[in-house]
Design an enzyme around this catalytic site. Structure first.
Site, PDB file in Angstrom:
ATOM      1  N   GLU A 184      31.702 -24.024 -61.297  1.00  0.00           N
ATOM      2  CA  GLU A 184      33.032 -24.425 -60.817  1.00  0.00           C
ATOM      3  C   GLU A 184      33.753 -23.095 -60.362  1.00  0.00           C
ATOM      4  O   GLU A 184      34.287 -22.310 -61.154  1.00  0.00           O
ATOM      5  CB  GLU A 184      33.717 -25.020 -62.166  1.00  0.00           C
ATOM      6  N   ASP A 211      32.022 -23.878 -66.212  1.00  0.00           N
ATOM      7  CA  ASP A 211      33.686 -24.235 -65.974  1.00  0.00           C
ATOM      8  C   ASP A 211      34.359 -23.033 -65.611  1.00  0.00           C
ATOM      9  O   ASP A 211      33.919 -21.830 -66.395  1.00  0.00           O
ATOM     10  CB  ASP A 211      34.230 -24.466 -67.467  1.00  0.00           C
TER      11      ASP A 211
HETATM   12  C1  GLC Z   1      38.279 -26.500 -65.468  1.00  0.00           C
HETATM   13  C2  GLC Z   1      37.832 -28.243 -65.925  1.00  0.00           C
HETATM   14  C3  GLC Z   1      39.369 -28.277 -66.491  1.00  0.00           C
HETATM   15  C4  GLC Z   1      39.972 -27.506 -67.500  1.00  0.00           C
HETATM   16  C5  GLC Z   1      39.842 -26.194 -67.096  1.00  0.00           C
HETATM   17  C6  GLC Z   1      39.960 -25.310 -68.355  1.00  0.00           C
HETATM   18  O1  GLC Z   1      39.015 -26.634 -64.421  1.00  0.00           O
HETATM   19  O2  GLC Z   1      37.385 -28.831 -65.014  1.00  0.00           O
HETATM   20  O3  GLC Z   1      39.294 -29.732 -66.928  1.00  0.00           O
HETATM   21  O4  GLC Z   1      41.094 -28.077 -68.087  1.00  0.00           O
HETATM   22  O5  GLC Z   1      38.550 -25.851 -66.567  1.00  0.00           O
HETATM   23  O6  GLC Z   1      38.894 -25.256 -69.043  1.00  0.00           O
END
Ligand code: GLC
Length: 517
Positions: free
Chosen positions: A263, A208
């Site tokens: 991500e 994440d």
């Molecule tokens: C990422 C996740 C999202 C979350 C954020 C903070 O972007 O996909 O859902 O709110 O991180 O953890």
């Protein structure tokens, strides 16, 4: 074609556990949320669909300020989702079916109720104080710099801790303090989290917001061009790269080709590419620029060319995403099921690892959530509506779920669509089968073909295997003159003409996978 790691040809299916399926057992709250047992019950459905792996959004202990992305214990299952025993059973049963399991690793922050943060906050001298990022106020008493947090408008990324008079950094909610990745004991603890789950048999992680873990040591103000944007969408600091190399070495020390997909929320493919390192950082990185591209041939052509230039040509294997738990569903975004069907051909027809968000294969639209029923501070409830499993009033859920049903759940549900060969669900199944049976479609290289305005067409090739993919982004019929031989329709987004010889036409909003005749 030489042997490739499993994750290059895999299609990975994202499950948002709260919304997937509720077994109605265990410590299930009312309104209902999905649980691990519920996921286990539907593994046969996922095998039927034909995906290769599942990725589970967080199921860890959490106060749920960000519905699990605020972790208070990385090594336990929140009771609303079940137990570690349920998790082990889920992994075992997934593996029995040949399905791999990826889990979310929330690397950038924890919950403010995590024991590490509770200790950090208890005193500036506490052992865990340096595990988070603390600064004295600016001379005017305000936050130490101009960084903005995600969610909400114009919210500072800093919250004052009255006890110590210092601010702590949070790129997301104040309930999600950022970890200090320049502090080796903390890094070691997060590595131990990876070991914990790798030893339990997971096949990999979705990391994440992982582009955000390294911070500018000076914490300098954002420059004028990006000031006001959430720092989580611009943080791109060199400090992250050695940290990712450490994580990669850890994963690669295990057998079984464990994978880390990160991500990297920087909406520019050129800036995502460095996060692959020299094949020594992330195995895969999300590239969200196409996710935000409008339904328009030129925009997608640009997105594909960028991927070719910055990723494929550089030896990095791309990912493709049409939806996730943070963005409106494709039918809602693109405006019709016909377009969402054509988009499924894009998702599964491009070179790279596709991620399919649970419910997109049902053509779900965002749920309409009344203002008083909104629960997510980031305004993302619509795409997180529960999955309707059948046409009954409860749609296969015991109790009423935590969010409203998506529109037309009486028709758009798994049971009804499984019985309808013409449904988008069957389209996804055919596309997945076509991909599995064709090295060109799964692993082959891409060559864009000549196409009229509003149409994109490309050839995929692996050794002797060839497929042509064509997408009509317009609402009118188009004629495509292909030079490379005669073609038969393998999959059509509207089901028309499959198996027949192709006549060179694309119906409005239609996309095709063609195989040599
Ligand atoms: C990422 C996740 C999202 C979350 C954020 C903070 O972007 O996909 O859902 O709110 O991180 O953890």
């Amino acid at each position: 074609m030489p042997d490739q790691p499993w994750w290059k040809s895999a299609v990975i299916y994202q499950i948002y556990p709260r919304s997937f399926a509720d077994s109605g057992s265990g410590d299930s709250p009312v309104p209902a949320v999905g649980d691990l047992k519920g996921i286990r019950r539907h593994l046969d459905h996922l095998s039927w669909l034909g995906v290769d792996a599942i990725w589970l959004s967080p199921f860890y202990r959490s106060p749920m300020a960000d519905f699990g992305y605020d972790v208070s214990d990385h090594c336990d299952v929140d009771p609303v989702f079940g137990s570690l025993a349920d998790f082990d059973l889920l992994v075992a049963e997934a593996h029995d079916r040949g399905l791999r399991v990826l889990i979310d690793w929330v690397a950038n922050h924890t919950s403010d109720r995590h024991p590490w943060f509770l200790d950090a906050r208890s005193s500036p001298q506490s052992a865990h104080r340096p595990w988070y990022i603390w600064r004295d106020p600016a001379p005017d008493g305000g936050p130490p710099n101009n960084w903005r947090a995600a969610f909400g408008t114009d919210v500072a990324a800093w919250t004052l801790d009255p006890g110590s008079g210092q601010y702590y950094l949070h790129l997301f909610l104040p309930d999600q303090p950022d970890l200090n990745w320049s502090h080796p004991p903390m890094v070691e603890a997060m590595h131990q989290v990876l070991h914990f789950w790798l030893d339990r048999g997971v096949d990999g992680f979705r990391a994440d917001a992982v582009h955000a873990i390294g911070k500018d040591p000076a914490l300098a103000d954002d420059p004028e061009e990006t000031a006001g944007q959430p720092r989580s969408s611009t943080n791109d600091d060199p400090a992250t790269h050695p940290l990712l190399r450490g994580v990669r070495a850890l994963l690669d020390s295990y057998d079984g080709e464990r994978v880390m997909v990160g991500e990297v929320y920087l909406l520019d493919t050129a800036r995502v590419a460095p996060y692959y390192g020299h094949d020594d950082e992330l195995h895969l990185a999300f590239n969200f620029a196409p996710l935000f591209a409008p339904w328009e041939a030129g925009a997608w052509r640009f997105a594909i060319e960028e991927v070719q230039r910055h990723l494929l040509d550089a030896g990095a294997w791309p990912t493709w995403v049409l939806g996730n738990h943070d963005i409106s569903r494709p039918v809602t975004r693109y405006g019709s099921e016909a377009r969402a069907r054509a988009a499924s051909v894009l998702l599964l027809g491009l070179p790279g690892t596709p991620f399919l968000y649970a419910g997109d294969e049902l053509g779900l639209e965002d749920a309409v959530v009344a203002p008083e029923a909104v629960v997510d501070p980031g305004g993302r409830d619509g795409c997180r509506a529960p999955i309707p499993w059948d046409a009954s009033e409860s749609h296969g859920w015991g109790e009423a779920p935590w969010l409203p049903w998506p529109p037309r759940a009486d028709r758009r549900n798994v049971a009804t669509l499984r019985n309808d060969q013409d449904s988008i669900l069957h389209l996804y199944r055919r596309l997945l089968a076509a991909r599995r049976s064709s090295p060109a479609l799964s692993l082959g290289r891409l060559e864009l073909a000549e196409a009229p305005p509003g149409v994109l067409a490309w050839l995929r090739t692996a050794d002797d295997d060839r497929r042509m993919v064509a997408v009509n982004f317009t609402g009118s019929s188009q004629v495509l003159k292909l030079t490379a031989g005669d073609w038969r329709v393998e999959v059509a987004s509207d089901g028309a003409g499959e198996h027949a010889r192709w006549d060179g036409r694309l119906a409005p909003d239609q996309a095709l996978v063609l195989r040599p005749d």
